[in-house]
Design a protein around this motif. Sequence first.
Motif, PDB file in Angstrom:
ATOM      1  N   TYR A   1      40.872 -23.041 -36.568  1.00  0.00           N
ATOM      2  CA  TYR A   1      40.752 -21.936 -37.525  1.00  0.00           C
ATOM      3  C   TYR A   1      39.401 -21.939 -38.232  1.00  0.00           C
ATOM      4  O   TYR A   1      38.903 -20.884 -38.640  1.00  0.00           O
ATOM      5  N   HIS A   2      38.790 -23.112 -38.368  1.00  0.00           N
ATOM      6  CA  HIS A   2      37.500 -23.223 -39.045  1.00  0.00           C
ATOM      7  C   HIS A   2      36.413 -22.370 -38.403  1.00  0.00           C
ATOM      8  O   HIS A   2      35.473 -21.950 -39.063  1.00  0.00           O
ATOM      9  N   ARG A   3      36.555 -22.080 -37.122  1.00  0.00           N
ATOM     10  CA  ARG A   3      35.533 -21.335 -36.404  1.00  0.00           C
ATOM     11  C   ARG A   3      35.398 -19.894 -36.898  1.00  0.00           C
ATOM     12  O   ARG A   3      34.373 -19.241 -36.699  1.00  0.00           O
ATOM     13  N   ILE A   4      36.436 -19.391 -37.529  1.00  0.00           N
ATOM     14  CA  ILE A   4      36.392 -18.023 -38.037  1.00  0.00           C
ATOM     15  C   ILE A   4      35.270 -17.862 -39.056  1.00  0.00           C
ATOM     16  O   ILE A   4      34.617 -16.814 -39.114  1.00  0.00           O
ATOM     17  N   ALA A   5      35.010 -18.900 -39.840  1.00  0.00           N
ATOM     18  CA  ALA A   5      33.907 -18.837 -40.805  1.00  0.00           C
ATOM     19  C   ALA A   5      32.575 -18.669 -40.088  1.00  0.00           C
ATOM     20  O   ALA A   5      31.679 -17.958 -40.571  1.00  0.00           O
ATOM     21  N   ASP A   6      32.426 -19.301 -38.919  1.00  0.00           N
ATOM     22  CA  ASP A   6      31.198 -19.154 -38.132  1.00  0.00           C
ATOM     23  C   ASP A   6      31.057 -17.727 -37.611  1.00  0.00           C
ATOM     24  O   ASP A   6      29.978 -17.129 -37.666  1.00  0.00           O
ATOM     25  N   TYR A   7      32.143 -17.177 -37.092  1.00  0.00           N
ATOM     26  CA  TYR A   7      32.101 -15.817 -36.545  1.00  0.00           C
ATOM     27  C   TYR A   7      31.752 -14.784 -37.614  1.00  0.00           C
ATOM     28  O   TYR A   7      31.073 -13.783 -37.331  1.00  0.00           O
TER      29      TYR A   7
ATOM     30  N   ALA B   1      38.944 -20.577 -44.033  1.00  0.00           N
ATOM     31  CA  ALA B   1      38.543 -21.209 -42.776  1.00  0.00           C
ATOM     32  C   ALA B   1      37.733 -22.480 -43.045  1.00  0.00           C
ATOM     33  O   ALA B   1      37.905 -23.497 -42.363  1.00  0.00           O
ATOM     34  N   ARG B   2      36.875 -22.416 -44.027  1.00  0.00           N
ATOM     35  CA  ARG B   2      36.056 -23.591 -44.357  1.00  0.00           C
ATOM     36  C   ARG B   2      36.884 -24.717 -44.962  1.00  0.00           C
ATOM     37  O   ARG B   2      36.458 -25.874 -44.970  1.00  0.00           O
ATOM     38  N   ALA B   3      38.064 -24.386 -45.441  1.00  0.00           N
ATOM     39  CA  ALA B   3      38.936 -25.393 -46.045  1.00  0.00           C
ATOM     40  C   ALA B   3      39.723 -26.184 -44.995  1.00  0.00           C
ATOM     41  O   ALA B   3      40.493 -27.081 -45.346  1.00  0.00           O
TER      42      ALA B   3
ATOM     43  N   PRO C   1      44.719 -13.836 -47.911  1.00  0.00           N
ATOM     44  CA  PRO C   1      44.568 -13.235 -46.587  1.00  0.00           C
ATOM     45  C   PRO C   1      44.327 -14.299 -45.523  1.00  0.00           C
ATOM     46  O   PRO C   1      43.614 -15.277 -45.754  1.00  0.00           O
ATOM     47  N   VAL C   2      44.947 -14.105 -44.356  1.00  0.00           N
ATOM     48  CA  VAL C   2      44.832 -15.068 -43.259  1.00  0.00           C
ATOM     49  C   VAL C   2      44.588 -14.318 -41.961  1.00  0.00           C
ATOM     50  O   VAL C   2      45.269 -13.331 -41.664  1.00  0.00           O
ATOM     51  N   ALA C   3      43.609 -14.773 -41.188  1.00  0.00           N
ATOM     52  CA  ALA C   3      43.361 -14.190 -39.867  1.00  0.00           C
ATOM     53  C   ALA C   3      44.457 -14.673 -38.925  1.00  0.00           C
ATOM     54  O   ALA C   3      44.698 -15.879 -38.803  1.00  0.00           O
ATOM     55  N   THR C   4      45.142 -13.751 -38.277  1.00  0.00           N
ATOM     56  CA  THR C   4      46.227 -14.115 -37.371  1.00  0.00           C
ATOM     57  C   THR C   4      45.835 -13.982 -35.911  1.00  0.00           C
ATOM     58  O   THR C   4      46.461 -14.595 -35.045  1.00  0.00           O
TER      59      THR C   4
END
Length: 226
Positions: free
Chosen positions: A102-108, A33-35, A158-161
């Motif tokens: 998608y970057h927001r997943i790192a925040d969550y 996500a950070r990438a 792994p990828v969050a879908t």
Amino acid sequence: MRSVHALAVLALSLGLAAAPPPDPVLQKVIAGARAVPPATITFERTSKTSARDAKGASETSTRVDRWDGKQLKRISTDGRPATPEEIAEQAKAIKGSPIPGYHRIADYLAGGARRLSEKPGQIVYRIDKLPKGSINMGGDRSDKFSADLAVDTSGTAPVATRVHIFAPKPFSIMLVAKIEKFDVVSDFAIAADGRPALARSVQQMAGAQFGKAGEQRTEAVFSPLK
């Protein structure tokens, strides 16, 4: 003194033992996500919002916004070009708000998550309380929300879908509004550049403000800019 020291050592050891080891799958999801920071993505978002009040009266509106890697700008409203007033109003409304992606997943996942279920090729994680700064609704309401993340583990990384953010119970905002239901489901897909990207989100909300009840549904579709 020896007994006190022994108890302190025991308490420290118990505290250390209670901290779970980092989940390697989650760590890879966060890194992925950070990438994909906001400055490296572009998209056009088409949002259709349907609202209905307690008497059954309804209205629908469609908006198109564009993120060019630097600025999120209103392009059109209900099929016509956005007016300067609408562009300025949107810019004011979103000031300081995070750009969707998608970057927001790192925040969550900043505060960690626990495995809720697992099957071949997929792990579902639960965030019992979203970290501070995740949800702004007349102020930071992150502690009112939980989230479930579906992670595809069948590939090389792994990828969050899917991310499902929801309010487990009703809550009030500054005594003028009550949220009975708030639910957002975001779906992600691998884009042409090989990176995961936000593809679609559906937000549903029901509640009352100043005593007037209503409900609202917004579906947004994200398309990469060419």
